[in-house]
Design a protein around this motif. Structure first.
Motif, PDB file in Angstrom:
ATOM      1  N   ILE A  74      37.006  51.894  43.515  1.00 23.22           N
ATOM      2  CA  ILE A  74      38.061  51.113  44.177  1.00 23.22           C
ATOM      3  C   ILE A  74      37.650  49.659  44.426  1.00 23.22           C
ATOM      4  O   ILE A  74      38.275  48.966  45.214  1.00 23.22           O
ATOM      5  N   THR A  75      36.586  49.217  43.754  1.00 20.62           N
ATOM      6  CA  THR A  75      36.136  47.837  43.911  1.00 20.62           C
ATOM      7  C   THR A  75      36.508  47.028  42.682  1.00 20.62           C
ATOM      8  O   THR A  75      36.177  47.401  41.557  1.00 20.62           O
ATOM      9  N   GLY A  76      37.190  45.923  42.917  1.00 19.67           N
ATOM     10  CA  GLY A  76      37.576  45.042  41.830  1.00 19.67           C
ATOM     11  C   GLY A  76      36.366  44.456  41.119  1.00 19.67           C
ATOM     12  O   GLY A  76      35.221  44.616  41.560  1.00 19.67           O
ATOM     13  N   TYR A  77      36.608  43.777  40.025  1.00 20.60           N
ATOM     14  CA  TYR A  77      35.530  43.150  39.255  1.00 20.60           C
ATOM     15  C   TYR A  77      36.064  41.875  38.623  1.00 20.60           C
ATOM     16  O   TYR A  77      37.270  41.600  38.663  1.00 20.60           O
ATOM     17  N   PHE A  78      35.162  41.099  38.068  1.00 18.30           N
ATOM     18  CA  PHE A  78      35.554  39.854  37.424  1.00 18.30           C
ATOM     19  C   PHE A  78      35.508  40.001  35.914  1.00 18.30           C
ATOM     20  O   PHE A  78      34.558  40.573  35.371  1.00 18.30           O
ATOM     21  N   LYS A  79      36.549  39.489  35.261  1.00 17.18           N
ATOM     22  CA  LYS A  79      36.605  39.495  33.795  1.00 17.18           C
ATOM     23  C   LYS A  79      37.098  38.119  33.359  1.00 17.18           C
ATOM     24  O   LYS A  79      38.186  37.695  33.753  1.00 17.18           O
ATOM     25  N   ASP A  80      36.276  37.439  32.584  1.00 16.49           N
ATOM     26  CA  ASP A  80      36.606  36.100  32.090  1.00 16.49           C
ATOM     27  C   ASP A  80      36.966  35.151  33.232  1.00 16.49           C
ATOM     28  O   ASP A  80      37.888  34.342  33.122  1.00 16.49           O
ATOM     29  N   GLY A  81      36.276  35.278  34.335  1.00 19.50           N
ATOM     30  CA  GLY A  81      36.504  34.381  35.466  1.00 19.50           C
ATOM     31  C   GLY A  81      37.657  34.766  36.379  1.00 19.50           C
ATOM     32  O   GLY A  81      37.901  34.098  37.380  1.00 19.50           O
ATOM     33  N   PHE A  82      38.361  35.840  36.044  1.00 20.48           N
ATOM     34  CA  PHE A  82      39.488  36.290  36.869  1.00 20.48           C
ATOM     35  C   PHE A  82      39.130  37.605  37.552  1.00 20.48           C
ATOM     36  O   PHE A  82      38.499  38.476  36.966  1.00 20.48           O
ATOM     37  N   GLN A  83      39.577  37.738  38.788  1.00 18.00           N
ATOM     38  CA  GLN A  83      39.331  38.949  39.550  1.00 18.00           C
ATOM     39  C   GLN A  83      40.360  40.006  39.170  1.00 18.00           C
ATOM     40  O   GLN A  83      41.558  39.765  39.235  1.00 18.00           O
ATOM     41  N   VAL A  84      39.876  41.185  38.781  1.00 12.99           N
ATOM     42  CA  VAL A  84      40.749  42.309  38.430  1.00 12.99           C
ATOM     43  C   VAL A  84      40.775  43.262  39.615  1.00 12.99           C
ATOM     44  O   VAL A  84      39.731  43.744  40.054  1.00 12.99           O
ATOM     45  N   MET A  85      41.977  43.531  40.132  1.00 14.24           N
ATOM     46  CA  MET A  85      42.138  44.360  41.334  1.00 14.24           C
ATOM     47  C   MET A  85      43.098  45.533  41.093  1.00 14.24           C
ATOM     48  O   MET A  85      43.608  46.117  42.043  1.00 14.24           O
ATOM     49  N   ARG A  86      43.356  45.871  39.835  1.00 14.87           N
ATOM     50  CA  ARG A  86      44.244  46.988  39.499  1.00 14.87           C
ATOM     51  C   ARG A  86      43.406  48.249  39.296  1.00 14.87           C
ATOM     52  O   ARG A  86      42.354  48.226  38.661  1.00 14.87           O
ATOM     53  N   GLN A  87      43.889  49.370  39.826  1.00 13.07           N
ATOM     54  CA  GLN A  87      43.125  50.617  39.844  1.00 13.07           C
ATOM     55  C   GLN A  87      42.712  51.101  38.455  1.00 13.07           C
ATOM     56  O   GLN A  87      41.537  51.396  38.235  1.00 13.07           O
ATOM     57  N   VAL A  88      43.627  51.200  37.525  1.00 14.54           N
ATOM     58  CA  VAL A  88      43.289  51.754  36.208  1.00 14.54           C
ATOM     59  C   VAL A  88      42.251  50.904  35.479  1.00 14.54           C
ATOM     60  O   VAL A  88      41.254  51.448  34.976  1.00 14.54           O
ATOM     61  N   PRO A  89      42.412  49.578  35.412  1.00 12.65           N
ATOM     62  CA  PRO A  89      41.347  48.782  34.774  1.00 12.65           C
ATOM     63  C   PRO A  89      39.998  48.884  35.496  1.00 12.65           C
ATOM     64  O   PRO A  89      38.948  48.866  34.848  1.00 12.65           O
ATOM     65  N   ILE A  90      40.017  49.026  36.829  1.00 13.84           N
ATOM     66  CA  ILE A  90      38.765  49.185  37.580  1.00 13.84           C
ATOM     67  C   ILE A  90      38.066  50.470  37.147  1.00 13.84           C
ATOM     68  O   ILE A  90      36.862  50.481  36.864  1.00 13.84           O
ATOM     69  N   ILE A  91      38.812  51.560  37.072  1.00 16.64           N
ATOM     70  CA  ILE A  91      38.228  52.846  36.673  1.00 16.64           C
ATOM     71  C   ILE A  91      37.690  52.768  35.253  1.00 16.64           C
ATOM     72  O   ILE A  91      36.571  53.216  34.974  1.00 16.64           O
TER      73      ILE A  91
END
Length: 149
Positions: A74-91
């Motif tokens: 449930i923790t977001g991450y950074f991809k290409d300088g953008f913060q990803v906060m959507r559940q499915v991409p996080i998983i």
């Protein structure tokens, strides 16, 4: 990614999603870093001198890192300088990166190989020591944690 996709991904799916650089997550990562460093010292000593680490220490470590696995889902991450906060991409991102290592290093191997003294389980002693060394794989995460902190 275009701007609209980046904006979409940066909006949390639900209120439980944690920001990767949020106060709670940063405090948690510092605590995990301390525990990883402790294990980096204790595990080789217990294996090298054929000692048993205290049972409570094994349990604390297992529970802390099991909770860490849950937090990583449930923790977001950074991809290409953008913060990803959507559940499915996080998983998906966690499954592709650290999940297998986290599971292998968190599994309570001490329950399987603890106290194996009879002849049929004696041959597994070396396997048990190797499995305890798997905990040291968490050191691979140190650079990621230190970079985040």
């Amino acid at each position: 990614m275009d701007v609209s996709a980046d904006q979409y991904l940066s909006v949390p799916t639900h209120p439980l999603i944690l920001a990767p650089h949020g106060v709670f997550r940063m405090a948690w990562d510092i605590m995990a870093l301390v525990l990883i460093l402790e294990e980096a010292v204790v595990v080789p000593i217990t294996i090298g001198f054929d000692l048993d680490s205290p049972g409570w220490m094994n349990w604390v470590s297992s529970f802390v890192f099991l909770f860490d696995i849950c937090l990583n889902f449930i923790t977001g991450y950074f991809k290409d300088g953008f913060q990803v906060m959507r559940q499915v991409p996080i998983i998906k991102n966690y499954a592709r990166t650290w999940l297998l290592l986290d599971i292998c290093s968190t599994f309570p191997w001490f329950l399987i190989f603890e106290g194996s003294e009879n002849a049929s389980t004696l041959r597994f002693t070396k396997v048990g020591k190797f499995m305890r060394m798997i905990k040291l794989l968490r050191i691979m995460k140190l650079s990621a944690l230190v970079g985040a902190v």
